[in-house]
Design a protein around this motif. Structure first.
Motif, PDB file in Angstrom:
ATOM      1  N   ALA A  78      -5.541   9.176  10.799  1.00  0.00           N
ATOM      2  CA  ALA A  78      -6.750   9.798  10.240  1.00  0.00           C
ATOM      3  C   ALA A  78      -6.489  11.280   9.969  1.00  0.00           C
ATOM      4  O   ALA A  78      -6.914  11.818   8.936  1.00  0.00           O
ATOM      5  N   GLU A  79      -5.790  11.937  10.884  1.00  0.00           N
ATOM      6  CA  GLU A  79      -5.447  13.351  10.681  1.00  0.00           C
ATOM      7  C   GLU A  79      -4.537  13.516   9.457  1.00  0.00           C
ATOM      8  O   GLU A  79      -4.692  14.461   8.680  1.00  0.00           O
ATOM      9  N   LEU A  80      -3.592  12.590   9.295  1.00  0.00           N
ATOM     10  CA  LEU A  80      -2.689  12.666   8.142  1.00  0.00           C
ATOM     11  C   LEU A  80      -3.446  12.429   6.831  1.00  0.00           C
ATOM     12  O   LEU A  80      -3.130  13.048   5.814  1.00  0.00           O
ATOM     13  N   HIS A  81      -4.458  11.581   6.863  1.00  0.00           N
ATOM     14  CA  HIS A  81      -5.288  11.404   5.676  1.00  0.00           C
ATOM     15  C   HIS A  81      -5.977  12.724   5.332  1.00  0.00           C
ATOM     16  O   HIS A  81      -6.060  13.110   4.163  1.00  0.00           O
ATOM     17  N   ASP A  82      -6.463  13.420   6.339  1.00  0.00           N
ATOM     18  CA  ASP A  82      -7.065  14.735   6.106  1.00  0.00           C
ATOM     19  C   ASP A  82      -6.049  15.688   5.481  1.00  0.00           C
ATOM     20  O   ASP A  82      -6.391  16.478   4.596  1.00  0.00           O
ATOM     21  N   GLU A  83      -4.793  15.612   5.929  1.00  0.00           N
ATOM     22  CA  GLU A  83      -3.747  16.497   5.397  1.00  0.00           C
ATOM     23  C   GLU A  83      -3.499  16.248   3.915  1.00  0.00           C
ATOM     24  O   GLU A  83      -3.244  17.192   3.169  1.00  0.00           O
ATOM     25  N   TYR A  84      -3.582  15.000   3.474  1.00  0.00           N
ATOM     26  CA  TYR A  84      -3.429  14.726   2.039  1.00  0.00           C
ATOM     27  C   TYR A  84      -4.469  15.505   1.242  1.00  0.00           C
ATOM     28  O   TYR A  84      -4.193  15.983   0.147  1.00  0.00           O
ATOM     29  N   GLY A  85      -5.654  15.644   1.806  1.00  0.00           N
ATOM     30  CA  GLY A  85      -6.735  16.331   1.108  1.00  0.00           C
ATOM     31  C   GLY A  85      -6.571  17.831   1.008  1.00  0.00           C
ATOM     32  O   GLY A  85      -7.224  18.469   0.174  1.00  0.00           O
ATOM     33  N   ILE A  86      -5.717  18.402   1.832  1.00  0.00           N
ATOM     34  CA  ILE A  86      -5.556  19.867   1.820  1.00  0.00           C
ATOM     35  C   ILE A  86      -4.145  20.305   1.432  1.00  0.00           C
ATOM     36  O   ILE A  86      -3.774  21.464   1.625  1.00  0.00           O
ATOM     37  N   LEU A  87      -3.372  19.401   0.868  1.00  0.00           N
ATOM     38  CA  LEU A  87      -1.990  19.738   0.503  1.00  0.00           C
ATOM     39  C   LEU A  87      -1.896  20.953  -0.410  1.00  0.00           C
ATOM     40  O   LEU A  87      -0.995  21.787  -0.249  1.00  0.00           O
ATOM     41  N   GLU A  88      -2.803  21.070  -1.349  1.00  0.00           N
ATOM     42  CA  GLU A  88      -2.712  22.177  -2.305  1.00  0.00           C
ATOM     43  C   GLU A  88      -2.954  23.541  -1.647  1.00  0.00           C
ATOM     44  O   GLU A  88      -2.605  24.568  -2.216  1.00  0.00           O
ATOM     45  N   GLU A 132       6.572  15.014   2.532  1.00  0.00           N
ATOM     46  CA  GLU A 132       6.630  15.275   3.974  1.00  0.00           C
ATOM     47  C   GLU A 132       5.553  14.487   4.721  1.00  0.00           C
ATOM     48  O   GLU A 132       5.816  13.911   5.780  1.00  0.00           O
ATOM     49  N   VAL A 133       4.357  14.443   4.166  1.00  0.00           N
ATOM     50  CA  VAL A 133       3.274  13.690   4.805  1.00  0.00           C
ATOM     51  C   VAL A 133       3.580  12.197   4.726  1.00  0.00           C
ATOM     52  O   VAL A 133       3.381  11.469   5.711  1.00  0.00           O
ATOM     53  N   ASP A 134       4.092  11.736   3.591  1.00  0.00           N
ATOM     54  CA  ASP A 134       4.471  10.323   3.452  1.00  0.00           C
ATOM     55  C   ASP A 134       5.474   9.902   4.524  1.00  0.00           C
ATOM     56  O   ASP A 134       5.368   8.809   5.087  1.00  0.00           O
ATOM     57  N   LEU A 148       0.858  -1.191   0.000  1.00  0.00           N
ATOM     58  CA  LEU A 148       0.000   0.000   0.000  1.00  0.00           C
ATOM     59  C   LEU A 148       0.887   1.231   0.000  1.00  0.00           C
ATOM     60  O   LEU A 148       1.949   1.231   0.618  1.00  0.00           O
ATOM     61  N   THR A 149       0.440   2.286  -0.667  1.00  0.00           N
ATOM     62  CA  THR A 149       1.148   3.564  -0.555  1.00  0.00           C
ATOM     63  C   THR A 149       0.768   4.191   0.778  1.00  0.00           C
ATOM     64  O   THR A 149      -0.264   3.831   1.372  1.00  0.00           O
ATOM     65  N   PRO A 150       1.551   5.138   1.272  1.00  0.00           N
ATOM     66  CA  PRO A 150       1.168   5.820   2.511  1.00  0.00           C
ATOM     67  C   PRO A 150      -0.232   6.441   2.421  1.00  0.00           C
ATOM     68  O   PRO A 150      -1.018   6.362   3.371  1.00  0.00           O
ATOM     69  N   ARG A 151      -0.544   7.021   1.281  1.00  0.00           N
ATOM     70  CA  ARG A 151      -1.866   7.652   1.124  1.00  0.00           C
ATOM     71  C   ARG A 151      -2.985   6.611   1.160  1.00  0.00           C
ATOM     72  O   ARG A 151      -4.025   6.827   1.796  1.00  0.00           O
TER      73      ARG A 151
END
Length: 141
Positions: A96-106, A114-116, A72-75
């Motif tokens: 779960a918080e880090l998953h939220d961060e993937y959604g707001i990276l832009e 960095e999130v990975d 699996l990828t980190p995302r």
């Protein structure tokens, strides 16, 4: 039932596993709940009651190991954790918080890399955690 048959074919053999493998689909609805704990115990595996926190934590640890093995990828890992446990399981709250961060990276100043890195560190922490059940392994009768 299918998993019990697969286990027998793979060379695992215990009395309860044979009984479980012999169940028809109709019998499975009634008998699996009583047979599964004994079969797992005979194989040296832990039975986690459905919906138990210990079972949820064990599932999260298995996902962490899959991510660390490259399956699996980190995302993808954080997506599955977030989807299954939301922000409700204390052990996986940061994921779960880090998953939220993937959604707001832009919109922020962090990068995917960095999130990975942080997700990978959390996966290592989770995978290294001892797996001892906090709840009884007996099925309710």
């Amino acid at each position: 039932m299918n998993a019990a048959c697969d286990a027998l074919v793979a060379g695992l053999d215990t009395p309860s596993l044979r009984i479980l493998a012999a169940c028809t689909r109709a019998e499975a609805d009634y008998d699996v709940h009583d047979l599964l704990p004994a079969a797992l115990d005979e194989l040296g595996l832990t039975f986690y009651p459905v919906g138990s926190e210990a079972g949820q934590e064990a599932a999260a640890q298995a996902l962490a190991r899959r991510m660390l093995a490259g399956e699996l990828t980190p995302r993808e890992f954080t997506f599955r954790i977030h989807q299954r446990h939301g922000h409700e399981l204390p052990l996986t709250e940061r994921l779960a918080e880090l998953h939220d961060e993937y959604g707001i990276l832009e919109y922020g100043d962090r990068t995917v890399d960095e999130v990975d890195v942080e997700v990978t560190a959390e996966a290592r922490r989770l995978a290294a955690r001892p797996t001892t059940p906090d709840e009884p392994t007996e099925s309710p009768r």
